[in-house]
Design a protein around this motif. Structure first.
Motif, PDB file in Angstrom:
ATOM      1  N   ARG A  29       0.813  -1.207   0.000  1.00  0.00           N
ATOM      2  CA  ARG A  29       0.000   0.000   0.000  1.00  0.00           C
ATOM      3  C   ARG A  29       0.854   1.268   0.000  1.00  0.00           C
ATOM      4  NH1 ARG A  29      -5.293  -0.783   3.025  1.00  0.00           N
ATOM      5  NH2 ARG A  29      -3.910  -1.393   4.732  1.00  0.00           N
TER       6      ARG A  29
ATOM      7  N   ARG B  70      -1.881  -8.118   0.019  1.00  0.00           N
ATOM      8  CA  ARG B  70      -3.319  -8.234  -0.192  1.00  0.00           C
ATOM      9  C   ARG B  70      -3.990  -6.867  -0.280  1.00  0.00           C
ATOM     10  NH1 ARG B  70      -7.609 -11.966   3.032  1.00  0.00           N
ATOM     11  NH2 ARG B  70      -9.352 -10.527   3.018  1.00  0.00           N
ATOM     12  N   ALA B  71      -3.465  -5.893   0.475  1.00  0.00           N
ATOM     13  CA  ALA B  71      -4.086  -4.571   0.461  1.00  0.00           C
ATOM     14  C   ALA B  71      -4.148  -4.024  -0.962  1.00  0.00           C
ATOM     15  CB  ALA B  71      -3.310  -3.624   1.369  1.00  0.00           C
TER      16      ALA B  71
ATOM     17  N   GLN C 137      -0.673 -12.076  -5.479  1.00  0.00           N
ATOM     18  CA  GLN C 137      -0.726 -11.900  -4.015  1.00  0.00           C
ATOM     19  C   GLN C 137       0.121 -12.931  -3.277  1.00  0.00           C
ATOM     20  OE1 GLN C 137      -4.594 -11.279  -2.171  1.00  0.00           O
ATOM     21  NE2 GLN C 137      -3.886 -12.414  -0.377  1.00  0.00           N
TER      22      GLN C 137
ATOM     23  N   GLY D 234       1.102 -14.453   0.446  1.00  0.00           N
ATOM     24  CA  GLY D 234       0.612 -14.501   1.819  1.00  0.00           C
ATOM     25  C   GLY D 234      -0.333 -15.651   2.064  1.00  0.00           C
TER      26      GLY D 234
ATOM     27  N   THR E  56      -3.535 -15.957   2.185  1.00  0.00           N
ATOM     28  CA  THR E  56      -4.617 -16.205   1.234  1.00  0.00           C
ATOM     29  C   THR E  56      -4.163 -15.918  -0.198  1.00  0.00           C
ATOM     30  OG1 THR E  56      -5.474 -14.049   1.926  1.00  0.00           O
ATOM     31  CG2 THR E  56      -6.618 -15.988   2.746  1.00  0.00           C
TER      32      THR E  56
ATOM     33  N   GLY F 207       7.242  -0.913   0.633  1.00  0.00           N
ATOM     34  CA  GLY F 207       5.949  -0.349   1.027  1.00  0.00           C
ATOM     35  C   GLY F 207       4.978  -1.388   1.548  1.00  0.00           C
ATOM     36  N   ILE F 208       5.536  -2.438   2.139  1.00  0.00           N
ATOM     37  CA  ILE F 208       4.717  -3.503   2.745  1.00  0.00           C
ATOM     38  C   ILE F 208       5.011  -3.508   4.240  1.00  0.00           C
ATOM     39  CG2 ILE F 208       4.376  -6.008   2.903  1.00  0.00           C
ATOM     40  CD1 ILE F 208       4.961  -6.194  -0.073  1.00  0.00           C
TER      41      ILE F 208
ATOM     42  N   GLY G  96       4.229  -5.764   6.578  1.00  0.00           N
ATOM     43  CA  GLY G  96       4.658  -7.043   7.138  1.00  0.00           C
ATOM     44  C   GLY G  96       3.657  -7.618   8.126  1.00  0.00           C
ATOM     45  N   ALA G  97       2.366  -7.552   7.754  1.00  0.00           N
ATOM     46  CA  ALA G  97       1.313  -8.176   8.569  1.00  0.00           C
ATOM     47  C   ALA G  97       1.582  -9.674   8.652  1.00  0.00           C
ATOM     48  CB  ALA G  97      -0.049  -7.920   7.931  1.00  0.00           C
TER      49      ALA G  97
ATOM     50  N   GLN H 177      -0.149 -12.188   8.114  1.00  0.00           N
ATOM     51  CA  GLN H 177      -0.605 -13.007   6.974  1.00  0.00           C
ATOM     52  C   GLN H 177       0.302 -12.823   5.757  1.00  0.00           C
ATOM     53  OE1 GLN H 177      -2.606 -10.689   8.442  1.00  0.00           O
ATOM     54  NE2 GLN H 177      -4.362 -11.753   9.340  1.00  0.00           N
TER      55      GLN H 177
ATOM     56  N   ASN I 156      11.072   0.342   3.687  1.00  0.00           N
ATOM     57  CA  ASN I 156       9.885   0.906   4.328  1.00  0.00           C
ATOM     58  C   ASN I 156      10.288   2.177   5.054  1.00  0.00           C
ATOM     59  OD1 ASN I 156       7.597   1.325   6.196  1.00  0.00           O
ATOM     60  ND2 ASN I 156       6.944  -0.696   5.441  1.00  0.00           N
TER      61      ASN I 156
ATOM     62  N   GLY J 225      13.478   4.102   4.489  1.00  0.00           N
ATOM     63  CA  GLY J 225      13.492   5.227   3.574  1.00  0.00           C
ATOM     64  C   GLY J 225      12.290   5.233   2.659  1.00  0.00           C
ATOM     65  N   ASP J 226      12.310   6.186   1.728  1.00  0.00           N
ATOM     66  CA  ASP J 226      11.186   6.410   0.828  1.00  0.00           C
ATOM     67  C   ASP J 226      11.341   5.562  -0.430  1.00  0.00           C
ATOM     68  OD1 ASP J 226       9.171   7.323  -0.744  1.00  0.00           O
ATOM     69  OD2 ASP J 226       9.900   9.403  -0.883  1.00  0.00           O
ATOM     70  N   LEU J 227      10.396   4.672  -0.643  1.00  0.00           N
ATOM     71  CA  LEU J 227      10.509   3.756  -1.785  1.00  0.00           C
ATOM     72  C   LEU J 227      10.532   4.508  -3.114  1.00  0.00           C
ATOM     73  CD1 LEU J 227       7.594   3.055  -3.514  1.00  0.00           C
ATOM     74  CD2 LEU J 227       6.976   2.272  -1.259  1.00  0.00           C
TER      75      LEU J 227
ATOM     76  N   THR K 166      -6.578 -16.771  11.426  1.00  0.00           N
ATOM     77  CA  THR K 166      -5.285 -16.574  10.760  1.00  0.00           C
ATOM     78  C   THR K 166      -4.335 -15.661  11.542  1.00  0.00           C
ATOM     79  OG1 THR K 166      -6.221 -14.779   9.449  1.00  0.00           O
ATOM     80  CG2 THR K 166      -6.200 -16.935   8.428  1.00  0.00           C
TER      81      THR K 166
HETATM   82  C1  FAD Z   1      -7.930 -13.720   6.794  1.00  0.00           C
HETATM   83  C2  FAD Z   1      -6.902 -12.752   6.309  1.00  0.00           C
HETATM   84  C3  FAD Z   1      -6.043 -13.151   5.310  1.00  0.00           C
HETATM   85  C4  FAD Z   1      -5.070 -12.266   4.810  1.00  0.00           C
HETATM   86  N1  FAD Z   1      -4.224 -12.708   3.831  1.00  0.00           N
HETATM   87  C5  FAD Z   1      -3.252 -11.861   3.384  1.00  0.00           C
HETATM   88  C6  FAD Z   1      -2.332 -12.286   2.365  1.00  0.00           C
HETATM   89  O1  FAD Z   1      -2.408 -13.405   1.834  1.00  0.00           O
HETATM   90  N2  FAD Z   1      -1.364 -11.434   1.977  1.00  0.00           N
HETATM   91  C7  FAD Z   1      -1.242 -10.170   2.497  1.00  0.00           C
HETATM   92  O2  FAD Z   1      -0.322  -9.436   2.073  1.00  0.00           O
HETATM   93  N3  FAD Z   1      -2.103  -9.736   3.426  1.00  0.00           N
HETATM   94  C8  FAD Z   1      -3.120 -10.547   3.870  1.00  0.00           C
HETATM   95  N4  FAD Z   1      -4.006 -10.076   4.783  1.00  0.00           N
HETATM   96  C9  FAD Z   1      -4.015  -8.624   5.078  1.00  0.00           C
HETATM   97  C10 FAD Z   1      -2.987  -8.187   6.072  1.00  0.00           C
HETATM   98  O3  FAD Z   1      -3.529  -8.319   7.373  1.00  0.00           O
HETATM   99  C11 FAD Z   1      -2.621  -6.694   5.831  1.00  0.00           C
HETATM  100  O4  FAD Z   1      -3.782  -5.912   5.890  1.00  0.00           O
HETATM  101  C12 FAD Z   1      -1.929  -6.423   4.488  1.00  0.00           C
HETATM  102  O5  FAD Z   1      -0.888  -7.341   4.275  1.00  0.00           O
HETATM  103  C13 FAD Z   1      -1.378  -5.005   4.480  1.00  0.00           C
HETATM  104  O6  FAD Z   1      -0.828  -4.699   3.222  1.00  0.00           O
HETATM  105  P1  FAD Z   1       0.338  -3.628   3.085  1.00  0.00           P
HETATM  106  O7  FAD Z   1       1.494  -4.046   3.883  1.00  0.00           O
HETATM  107  O8  FAD Z   1       0.521  -3.402   1.616  1.00  0.00           O
HETATM  108  O9  FAD Z   1      -0.369  -2.305   3.650  1.00  0.00           O
HETATM  109  P2  FAD Z   1      -0.100  -1.500   4.987  1.00  0.00           P
HETATM  110  O10 FAD Z   1      -0.197  -2.376   6.170  1.00  0.00           O
HETATM  111  O11 FAD Z   1      -0.977  -0.316   4.903  1.00  0.00           O
HETATM  112  O12 FAD Z   1       1.413  -1.049   4.881  1.00  0.00           O
HETATM  113  C14 FAD Z   1       1.912  -0.078   4.021  1.00  0.00           C
HETATM  114  C15 FAD Z   1       3.350   0.173   4.393  1.00  0.00           C
HETATM  115  O13 FAD Z   1       3.933   1.045   3.460  1.00  0.00           O
HETATM  116  C16 FAD Z   1       4.852   1.893   4.155  1.00  0.00           C
HETATM  117  N5  FAD Z   1       5.022   3.096   3.326  1.00  0.00           N
HETATM  118  C17 FAD Z   1       4.114   4.053   3.035  1.00  0.00           C
HETATM  119  N6  FAD Z   1       4.640   4.963   2.215  1.00  0.00           N
HETATM  120  C18 FAD Z   1       5.918   4.592   1.966  1.00  0.00           C
HETATM  121  C19 FAD Z   1       6.984   5.146   1.200  1.00  0.00           C
HETATM  122  N7  FAD Z   1       6.829   6.273   0.487  1.00  0.00           N
HETATM  123  N8  FAD Z   1       8.166   4.506   1.187  1.00  0.00           N
HETATM  124  C20 FAD Z   1       8.359   3.361   1.903  1.00  0.00           C
HETATM  125  N9  FAD Z   1       7.385   2.797   2.647  1.00  0.00           N
HETATM  126  C21 FAD Z   1       6.169   3.398   2.676  1.00  0.00           C
HETATM  127  C22 FAD Z   1       4.195   2.148   5.477  1.00  0.00           C
HETATM  128  O14 FAD Z   1       5.155   2.502   6.453  1.00  0.00           O
HETATM  129  C23 FAD Z   1       3.549   0.797   5.775  1.00  0.00           C
HETATM  130  O15 FAD Z   1       4.409  -0.021   6.540  1.00  0.00           O
HETATM  131  C24 FAD Z   1      -4.973 -10.944   5.312  1.00  0.00           C
HETATM  132  C25 FAD Z   1      -5.838 -10.548   6.333  1.00  0.00           C
HETATM  133  C26 FAD Z   1      -6.790 -11.425   6.827  1.00  0.00           C
HETATM  134  C27 FAD Z   1      -7.692 -10.959   7.925  1.00  0.00           C
END
Ligand code: FAD
Ligand code: AMP
Lengths: 297, 257
Positions: free
Chosen positions: A184, A210-211, A223, A225, A227, A240-241, A243-244, A246, A261, A278-280, B13
């Motif tokens: 995200r 997943r987001a 995707q 993770g 799921t 920019g992940i 690390g949830a 899942q 990140n 840092g900034d991606l 999960t």
């Molecule tokens: C039943 C279930 C199953 C799931 N299965 C999966 C799965 O298979 N895979 C999965 O990925 N998720 C899964 N999830 C979702 C998971 O819980 C998270 O919501 C998801 O992984 C978040 O995605 P993200 O890291 O992209 O987003 P976010 O958590 O919003 O993280 C975004 C990151 O980007 C960083 N960032 C923002 N801007 C910048 C920048 N300019 N430069 C550098 N860094 C930046 C932020 O610091 C933040 O750490 C599942 C959830 C549930 C409930």
């Protein structure tokens, strides 16, 4: 009752890498199991019922102690079908195999890689599907000999009528050695170009959290993770992940992990071998350039 | 058109996994309907809404698994069967034999599964049931349409999608993307309370314990992966320097460039 049978897949006249990996581990096990390794491929496009019947005939004829499958879509479609027909067990998606006290001992990730279970497959033949990238194949070695199995004449109840390839030219994450994944932090769909550019430069596949998939920025095939897909590439680059749990479940057994990140507390850093705070949007273009330079040297 | 959906009841999960005995410590864990089974259920409910018939949810599990059936009834399943027992003590083929026996007593045209149970991560039970009943199977389905006595389903494979035509009855294993599962409504929860759960023992289904719990696959041990120590962390304020550092890592440690 001897030897190891490997169900193999051929693409464009060559054994698929996943099949070569399985043959390599079969050859290692053969010394202790006893007997030979026979790599077999069915002389017909994949069809569950046709390949089950062909393989059943080969197993009845050769009476192997062990039957191994690559953990591909087709391998995982077929192995349980064969096992139920023969009234034997399967260890699926294994990343370690041994022969202990006359039994096939397998280790497999469970709870999406949050734990590892070790099991003995006791019925004969013992069946396992092997996780892609878990068993090293000798890339340089010539293809081992493959025995072609005749396809039995039967009218299957389910048939492939069409194969669609949605995103041509893109490497799939399940078999890739290098994956560059975006989350995200990319802010919007078009910024996946930052990920694609690096993936292209380094020769890797594009992964996603997943987001971003839920937001419709990229197709679900990407995707990573719990799921999505569980992957174990040699190199995983996450940008920019957060690390949830899942997401970690799907990639934390990657051999080398780089995380980018801007939040120093992001949980992804806990599994990263190299973390860059840092900034991606600045680091990815610089990295893409640096990779291109490294490739030309 | 009647569908049966096989449901497994699995740890949430988010759960922290603690190995214990022949599996994990269940104390304090929240259990849910396995995520892929939700797509299977949703598809069966949509087919029922379009074509009529029943959606029967079936689980082989301990007492707590009844909650999973209640949740499915609240979403729109019309019948439920609970076969009591410990699937953790059986192997996948043992579980498949239980479900195949249950299916013999439930009228059905389609049998749905999740593409894999979250936790066991086996992806075995669906195709094993298909084989035991002599049905065709379509695994990892992302889209489907049902006709009279036939169906078309899209199967996800590496980098592509197969369009498969099958006769009925058939086994379908559901992948994410098949649909968007609904939540249960208060009305659904109230209505579900009136539906009795058909409870069966293995003996009721004519099954031999020795066959279900036959140890074709024997548990040896379960352990957590080695804790990653968390590697080096560098400051990315100077992007060019950070990029050089990353390339050095990729070259020297991952040996990938
Ligand atoms: C039943 C279930 C199953 C799931 N299965 C999966 C799965 O298979 N895979 C999965 O990925 N998720 C899964 N999830 C979702 C998971 O819980 C998270 O919501 C998801 O992984 C978040 O995605 P993200 O890291 O992209 O987003 P976010 O958590 O919003 O993280 C975004 C990151 O980007 C960083 N960032 C923002 N801007 C910048 C920048 N300019 N430069 C550098 N860094 C930046 C932020 O610091 C933040 O750490 C599942 C959830 C549930 C409930
Ligand atoms: N004990 C069980 N009771 C009912 N259905 C089950 C059970 N175990 C597995 N299944 C079904 O089989 C699918 C695949 O499970 P598995 O083979 O364990 O990955 C699950 O998604 C469920 O649909």
């Amino acid at each position: 009752m001897a030897g190891i049978l490997v169900y193999s897949e051929v693409r464009d006249g060559r054994l698929k890498k996943t099949s070569r990996e399985v043959i390599a581990i079969a050859q290692k096990l053969a010394g202790s199991v006893g007997g030979d390794v026979a790599a077999v491929a069915v002389d017909a496009p994949y069809n569950t019922e046709v390949h089950t019947a062909a393989l059943e005939a080969a197993i009845k004829e050769r009476q192997p102690s062990v039957v191994l499958f690559p953990g591909t879509s087709n391998g995982r479609d077929l192995a349980p079908r064969i096992a139920a027909r023969l009234n034997v067990g399967v260890a699926s998606d294994v990343d370690r195999l041994e022969w202990v006290d006359g039994k096939l001992r397998a280790r497999r990730p469970v709870y999406s890689g949050k734990a590892f279970a070790t099991v003995d497959v006791t019925a004969t033949p013992a069946i396992a599907t092997c996780r892609p990238n878990a068993f090293p194949a000798d890339e340089a070695a010539a293809d081992p000999q493959v025995v072609t199995l005749p396809a039995p004449a039967l009218e299957p109840k389910a048939k492939v009528v069409e194969t669609r390839t949605p995103e041509t030219g893109e490497l799939m994450i399940s078999e890739a050695d290098i994956i560059v994944s975006g989350g995200r932090g990319l802010k919007e769909a078009s910024n996946f170009s930052y990920i694609r550019d690096l993936a292209h430069a380094i020769g890797g596949a594009v992964g996603a959290s997943r987001a971003t998939v839920d937001a419709g920025w990229i197709d679900h095939q990407h995707q990573v993770g719990q799921t999505g897909r569980v992957v174990t590439p040699n190199l995983y680059i996450a940008a920019g992940i957060s690390g949830a749990i899942q997401h970690l479940a799907g990639m934390s057994s990657s051999k080398h992990i780089v995380a980018i990140n801007k939040d120093p507390e992001a949980p992804i850093f806990r599994v990263a071998d190299l973390g860059v705070v840092g900034d991606l949007f600045q680091i990815l273009p610089a990295l893409t350039e640096e990779v291109k330079k490294a490739k030309t040297h | 058109m009647n569908s049966v959906v096989c449901i497994s009841h699995v740890p949430d999960t988010e759960a922290r996994i603690k190995p214990a005995g022949k599996g994990i410590d269940e104390a304090g864990l929240k259990f849910i309907v396995s995520p892929y089974d939700e797509y299977a259920l949703e598809e069966a409910i949509r087919i029922k809404e379009a074509k009529g018939g029943d959606v029967t949810v079936v689980t082989f599990g301990p007492d707590r698994a009844a909650q999973a059936l209640r949740e499915c009834l609240a979403r729109g399943a019309t019948k439920a069967m609970h076969i009591k027992g410990d699937p953790g003590a059986a192997d996948s083929l043992g579980i498949a034999k239980v479900l195949a026996a249950a299916l013999k007593s439930i009228p059905h045209d389609l049998v749905f599964f999740g593409k894999q149970g979250v936790g066991t991560d086996n992806a075995l039970v669906g195709p094993m049931v298909a084989e035991l009943l002599g049905y065709p199977q379509v695994n990892v389905v992302t889209h489907m349409e049902v006709g009279d006595g036939s169906l078309t389903a899209h199967r996800e494979i590496e980098g592509a999608e197969e369009v498969i035509e099958s006769s009925q009855p058939a086994v379908i294993t559901a992948q994410k993307g098949l649909n968007e599962p609904r939540y249960s409504s208060l009305k659904g929860i109230m209505a579900a309370k009136k539906i009795p759960i058909d409870t069966k023992s293995l003996a009721d289904l004519g099954l031999e314990e020795s066959d279900v719990f036959n140890q074709r696959v024997v548990f040896v041990s379960i352990e957590l992966p080695p804790e990653k120590s968390g590697g080096r962390k560098i400051d990315g304020a100077d992007p060019a320097a950070a990029a050089k550092e990353i390339v050095k890592f990729i070259r020297e440690e991952a040996k990938a460039l």
